[in-house]
Scaffold this active site. Structure first.
Site, PDB file in Angstrom:
ATOM      1  N   ARG A  26       0.816  -1.219   0.000  1.00  0.00           N
ATOM      2  CA  ARG A  26       0.000   0.000   0.000  1.00  0.00           C
ATOM      3  C   ARG A  26       0.850   1.270   0.000  1.00  0.00           C
ATOM      4  O   ARG A  26       0.506   2.251   0.660  1.00  0.00           O
ATOM      5  CB  ARG A  26      -0.938   0.022   1.220  1.00  0.00           C
ATOM      6  CG  ARG A  26      -2.002  -1.049   1.216  1.00  0.00           C
ATOM      7  CD  ARG A  26      -3.064  -0.696   0.182  1.00  0.00           C
ATOM      8  NE  ARG A  26      -4.174  -1.620   0.231  1.00  0.00           N
ATOM      9  CZ  ARG A  26      -5.254  -1.437   1.003  1.00  0.00           C
ATOM     10  NH1 ARG A  26      -5.366  -0.367   1.742  1.00  0.00           N
ATOM     11  NH2 ARG A  26      -6.213  -2.324   1.001  1.00  0.00           N
ATOM     12  N   ARG A  30      -3.752   6.819   0.662  1.00  0.00           N
ATOM     13  CA  ARG A  30      -4.233   8.036   1.326  1.00  0.00           C
ATOM     14  C   ARG A  30      -3.243   8.726   2.249  1.00  0.00           C
ATOM     15  O   ARG A  30      -3.432   9.884   2.588  1.00  0.00           O
ATOM     16  CB  ARG A  30      -5.508   7.722   2.106  1.00  0.00           C
ATOM     17  CG  ARG A  30      -6.751   7.760   1.259  1.00  0.00           C
ATOM     18  CD  ARG A  30      -7.966   7.809   2.138  1.00  0.00           C
ATOM     19  NE  ARG A  30      -7.937   6.668   3.029  1.00  0.00           N
ATOM     20  CZ  ARG A  30      -8.770   5.632   2.962  1.00  0.00           C
ATOM     21  NH1 ARG A  30      -9.737   5.645   2.082  1.00  0.00           N
ATOM     22  NH2 ARG A  30      -8.661   4.640   3.796  1.00  0.00           N
ATOM     23  N   ARG A  39      -7.487  12.261  -5.266  1.00  0.00           N
ATOM     24  CA  ARG A  39      -8.757  11.648  -4.864  1.00  0.00           C
ATOM     25  C   ARG A  39      -9.877  12.662  -4.668  1.00  0.00           C
ATOM     26  O   ARG A  39     -11.038  12.298  -4.609  1.00  0.00           O
ATOM     27  CB  ARG A  39      -8.548  10.813  -3.595  1.00  0.00           C
ATOM     28  CG  ARG A  39      -8.027   9.421  -3.862  1.00  0.00           C
ATOM     29  CD  ARG A  39      -9.105   8.474  -4.423  1.00  0.00           C
ATOM     30  NE  ARG A  39      -9.864   7.857  -3.344  1.00  0.00           N
ATOM     31  CZ  ARG A  39     -11.128   8.117  -3.065  1.00  0.00           C
ATOM     32  NH1 ARG A  39     -11.793   8.996  -3.762  1.00  0.00           N
ATOM     33  NH2 ARG A  39     -11.734   7.489  -2.082  1.00  0.00           N
ATOM     34  N   ASP A  75      -6.862  -2.581  -7.262  1.00  0.00           N
ATOM     35  CA  ASP A  75      -7.316  -3.157  -5.996  1.00  0.00           C
ATOM     36  C   ASP A  75      -7.502  -4.654  -6.205  1.00  0.00           C
ATOM     37  O   ASP A  75      -7.642  -5.104  -7.357  1.00  0.00           O
ATOM     38  CB  ASP A  75      -8.626  -2.510  -5.552  1.00  0.00           C
ATOM     39  CG  ASP A  75      -8.988  -2.924  -4.129  1.00  0.00           C
ATOM     40  OD1 ASP A  75      -8.266  -2.526  -3.194  1.00  0.00           O
ATOM     41  OD2 ASP A  75      -9.976  -3.669  -3.946  1.00  0.00           O
ATOM     42  N   TYR A 150     -14.680 -11.780   0.654  1.00  0.00           N
ATOM     43  CA  TYR A 150     -15.510 -10.618   0.311  1.00  0.00           C
ATOM     44  C   TYR A 150     -16.778 -11.046  -0.410  1.00  0.00           C
ATOM     45  O   TYR A 150     -17.864 -10.535  -0.147  1.00  0.00           O
ATOM     46  CB  TYR A 150     -14.723  -9.634  -0.564  1.00  0.00           C
ATOM     47  CG  TYR A 150     -13.680  -8.853   0.216  1.00  0.00           C
ATOM     48  CD1 TYR A 150     -14.060  -7.882   1.143  1.00  0.00           C
ATOM     49  CD2 TYR A 150     -12.328  -9.088   0.040  1.00  0.00           C
ATOM     50  CE1 TYR A 150     -13.113  -7.168   1.867  1.00  0.00           C
ATOM     51  CE2 TYR A 150     -11.363  -8.377   0.763  1.00  0.00           C
ATOM     52  CZ  TYR A 150     -11.769  -7.422   1.670  1.00  0.00           C
ATOM     53  OH  TYR A 150     -10.841  -6.727   2.392  1.00  0.00           O
TER      54      TYR A 150
HETATM   55  O1  CP3 Z   1       0.248   0.729  -3.381  1.00  0.00           O
HETATM   56  C1  CP3 Z   1      -0.289  -0.401  -3.415  1.00  0.00           C
HETATM   57  O2  CP3 Z   1      -0.087  -1.257  -2.536  1.00  0.00           O
HETATM   58  C2  CP3 Z   1      -1.107  -0.776  -4.628  1.00  0.00           C
HETATM   59  C3  CP3 Z   1      -2.497  -0.629  -4.551  1.00  0.00           C
HETATM   60  C4  CP3 Z   1      -3.416  -1.543  -3.755  1.00  0.00           C
HETATM   61  C5  CP3 Z   1      -4.715  -1.116  -3.351  1.00  0.00           C
HETATM   62  N1  CP3 Z   1      -5.346  -2.178  -2.782  1.00  0.00           N
HETATM   63  C6  CP3 Z   1      -5.297   0.217  -3.591  1.00  0.00           C
HETATM   64  C7  CP3 Z   1      -6.350   0.674  -2.653  1.00  0.00           C
HETATM   65  C8  CP3 Z   1      -3.267  -2.869  -3.358  1.00  0.00           C
HETATM   66  C9  CP3 Z   1      -2.066  -3.803  -3.512  1.00  0.00           C
HETATM   67  C10 CP3 Z   1      -4.492  -3.262  -2.746  1.00  0.00           C
HETATM   68  C11 CP3 Z   1      -4.745  -4.630  -2.237  1.00  0.00           C
HETATM   69  C12 CP3 Z   1      -5.902  -4.868  -1.369  1.00  0.00           C
HETATM   70  N2  CP3 Z   1      -7.151  -4.304  -1.411  1.00  0.00           N
HETATM   71  C13 CP3 Z   1      -5.913  -5.857  -0.358  1.00  0.00           C
HETATM   72  C14 CP3 Z   1      -4.766  -6.755  -0.031  1.00  0.00           C
HETATM   73  C15 CP3 Z   1      -3.734  -6.053   0.753  1.00  0.00           C
HETATM   74  C16 CP3 Z   1      -4.046  -5.890   2.215  1.00  0.00           C
HETATM   75  O3  CP3 Z   1      -4.078  -4.753   2.672  1.00  0.00           O
HETATM   76  O4  CP3 Z   1      -4.228  -6.926   2.872  1.00  0.00           O
HETATM   77  C17 CP3 Z   1      -7.188  -5.842   0.244  1.00  0.00           C
HETATM   78  C18 CP3 Z   1      -7.650  -6.713   1.380  1.00  0.00           C
HETATM   79  C19 CP3 Z   1      -7.969  -4.873  -0.443  1.00  0.00           C
HETATM   80  C20 CP3 Z   1      -9.400  -4.535  -0.213  1.00  0.00           C
HETATM   81  C21 CP3 Z   1      -9.530  -3.087   0.118  1.00  0.00           C
HETATM   82  N3  CP3 Z   1      -9.543  -2.087  -0.835  1.00  0.00           N
HETATM   83  C22 CP3 Z   1      -9.580  -2.483   1.400  1.00  0.00           C
HETATM   84  C23 CP3 Z   1      -9.589  -3.218   2.708  1.00  0.00           C
HETATM   85  C24 CP3 Z   1      -9.602  -1.086   1.190  1.00  0.00           C
HETATM   86  C25 CP3 Z   1      -9.535  -0.008   2.237  1.00  0.00           C
HETATM   87  C26 CP3 Z   1     -10.800   0.688   2.545  1.00  0.00           C
HETATM   88  C27 CP3 Z   1     -10.544   2.090   3.037  1.00  0.00           C
HETATM   89  O5  CP3 Z   1     -11.136   3.004   2.449  1.00  0.00           O
HETATM   90  O6  CP3 Z   1      -9.765   2.260   3.960  1.00  0.00           O
HETATM   91  C28 CP3 Z   1      -9.600  -0.875  -0.212  1.00  0.00           C
HETATM   92  C29 CP3 Z   1      -9.596   0.428  -0.914  1.00  0.00           C
HETATM   93  C30 CP3 Z   1      -8.248   0.797  -1.466  1.00  0.00           C
HETATM   94  N4  CP3 Z   1      -7.512   0.022  -2.310  1.00  0.00           N
HETATM   95  C31 CP3 Z   1      -7.548   2.005  -1.235  1.00  0.00           C
HETATM   96  C32 CP3 Z   1      -6.370   1.941  -2.003  1.00  0.00           C
HETATM   97  C33 CP3 Z   1      -5.295   2.997  -2.147  1.00  0.00           C
HETATM   98  C34 CP3 Z   1      -8.034   3.094  -0.276  1.00  0.00           C
HETATM   99  C35 CP3 Z   1      -7.967   4.494  -0.709  1.00  0.00           C
HETATM  100  C36 CP3 Z   1      -9.071   5.016  -1.582  1.00  0.00           C
HETATM  101  O7  CP3 Z   1     -10.257   4.743  -1.361  1.00  0.00           O
HETATM  102  O8  CP3 Z   1      -8.699   5.771  -2.488  1.00  0.00           O
END
Ligand code: CP3
Length: 341
Positions: A26, A30, A39, A75, A150
């Site tokens: 990640r 944010r 964003r 994602d 999910y």
């Molecule tokens: O920089 C990186 O690592 C690449 C981008 C990336 C994202 N998601 C972008 C993202 C990666 C590798 C992921 C993987 C991901 N997504 C996982 C596996 C990694 C882990 O953390 O275990 C999981 C479980 C998800 C599912 C997911 N997507 C979650 C739990 C969330 C967070 C919800 C929140 O708003 O806090 C997301 C949304 C997400 N995916 C964001 C980003 C940058 C959040 C920011 C936004 O909404 O712009």
């Protein structure tokens, strides 16, 4: 790779490097001012669907932090849109599935993934990145169990009750669901490699919810098939999960050139269990909120615990949290680079 920083590829092959390569799960997100600004204008799916924007976000931590690898900005749920799943990413919560899969009809409705048709924008992002990147690019996918969690729960979960109950109640159907997801992710990862990804990471983030016995029965055979399908691609694959200390040996047997360690797993213990298998990890993401001297102490502790063995990729034990101070992330990269000097 002339002029290209290939530290991570060397470490993933278990070769000696002057210092451990470093990147962060990640690393685009944010906690970055640049990302928050973007964003304000675009949602996450809007960024992911515009290759120029997705490439820019992927590059930002390479430019701002000086990390040794880029990870494709997408994602784990991105390919599910192409499989007929109705989903939404809810801010501060995560993916929400509007019609959770609970029965045979739900499993049968999951379409096979044709990456060039379903996610052409992801492949285009990779092609753009390959023209400009000076560090290797990591492609990624969610593992079948984590995606299924999910799809069956309908969203993030604490106890994983629905997905585990489904697994226990409908074992044959469960295996069909896992087969479909395995096949889809194998195709997705293959397409990413063909577009230019240099390494791949599989996020089985929530598999730590299972006992070792359940992992072996309900998940491991599918993971073994997934890694088998990826072998001919010839790129290193990183196998990561959280809360997986009790599963580590089985995860290694399932496959992956590199095992990701969460911050609950002592690195020397993992080295003993895994033998010569390269590892990635494992700083607690919350330490990025600690005073510099504490952060420094813990980074150096992890390096000391590894004891200079080859095959160590420095990373966190899980993803960077929102609100993490950017300067502390940069500080960890600087520290790693000083170690080599
Ligand atoms: O920089 C990186 O690592 C690449 C981008 C990336 C994202 N998601 C972008 C993202 C990666 C590798 C992921 C993987 C991901 N997504 C996982 C596996 C990694 C882990 O953390 O275990 C999981 C479980 C998800 C599912 C997911 N997507 C979650 C739990 C969330 C967070 C919800 C929140 O708003 O806090 C997301 C949304 C997400 N995916 C964001 C980003 C940058 C959040 C920011 C936004 O909404 O712009």
């Amino acid at each position: 790779m002339g002029g290209v920083n290939d530290l991570i590829l060397k470490a993933a092959r278990g070769e000696a490097t002057p210092r451990p390569p470093v990147w962060f799960m990640r690393q685009a997100g944010r906690y970055q001012k640049s990302y928050r600004t973007l964003r304000e204008r675009y949602t996450l799916p809007e960024i992911v669907r515009q290759p120029e924007l997705a490439a820019q976000v992927t590059l930002s931590p390479v430019e701002e932090l000086g990390v040794d690898a880029a990870i494709l900005f997408a994602d784990i749920t991105t390919p599910l849109y192409g499989m007929g799943v109705d989903l939404e990413l809810v801010e501060g919560k995560g993916p929400v599935i509007h019609r959770p899969i609970r029965d045979e009809k739900g499993v049968e409705a999951l379409l096979p993934l044709e990456p060039e048709e379903a996610v052409p924008f992801v492949l285009q992002t990779i092609r753009i990145l390959k023209r400009v990147l000076k560090v290797p690019l990591i492609g990624f996918a969610g593992a079948p169990f984590t995606l299924a969690s999910y799809l069956v729960e309908g969203g993030p979960s604490r106890h994983f009750l629905q997905v585990k109950a489904f697994m226990y109640r409908e074992e044959a159907l469960w295996h069909r669901l896992m087969e479909r997801l395995t096949e889809a992710m194998a195709r997705y990862l293959k397409a990413q490699k063909e577009a230019g990804a240099d390494l791949l990471q599989i996020f089985d983030s929530w598999v730590g919810a299972l006992s070792p016995a359940d992992y072996r029965r309900y998940v491991k055979p599918h993971m073994a098939r997934l890694f088998q399908a990826l072998k001919p691609l010839g790129v290193p694959v990183i196998h990561f999960g959280v809360g997986t200390m009790g599963l580590l040996k089985d995860m290694r047997e399932a496959g992956g050139e590199v095992l990701g360690l969460d911050h609950h797993t002592p690195l020397p213990w993992a080295r003993e269990v895994l033998g010569r298998v390269p590892v990635q990890g494992n700083l607690d993401p919350v330490l990025l909120f600690a005073p510099k001297e504490v952060l420094q102490r813990e980074v150096l502790r992890i390096l000391a615990e590894n004891g200079g063995r080859p095959g160590h990729i420095f990373n966190l034990g899980h993803g960077i949290l929102p609100k993490t101070p950017e300067e502390n992330v940069r500080y960890v990269v600087e520290l790693l680079k000083e170690v080599a000097a």
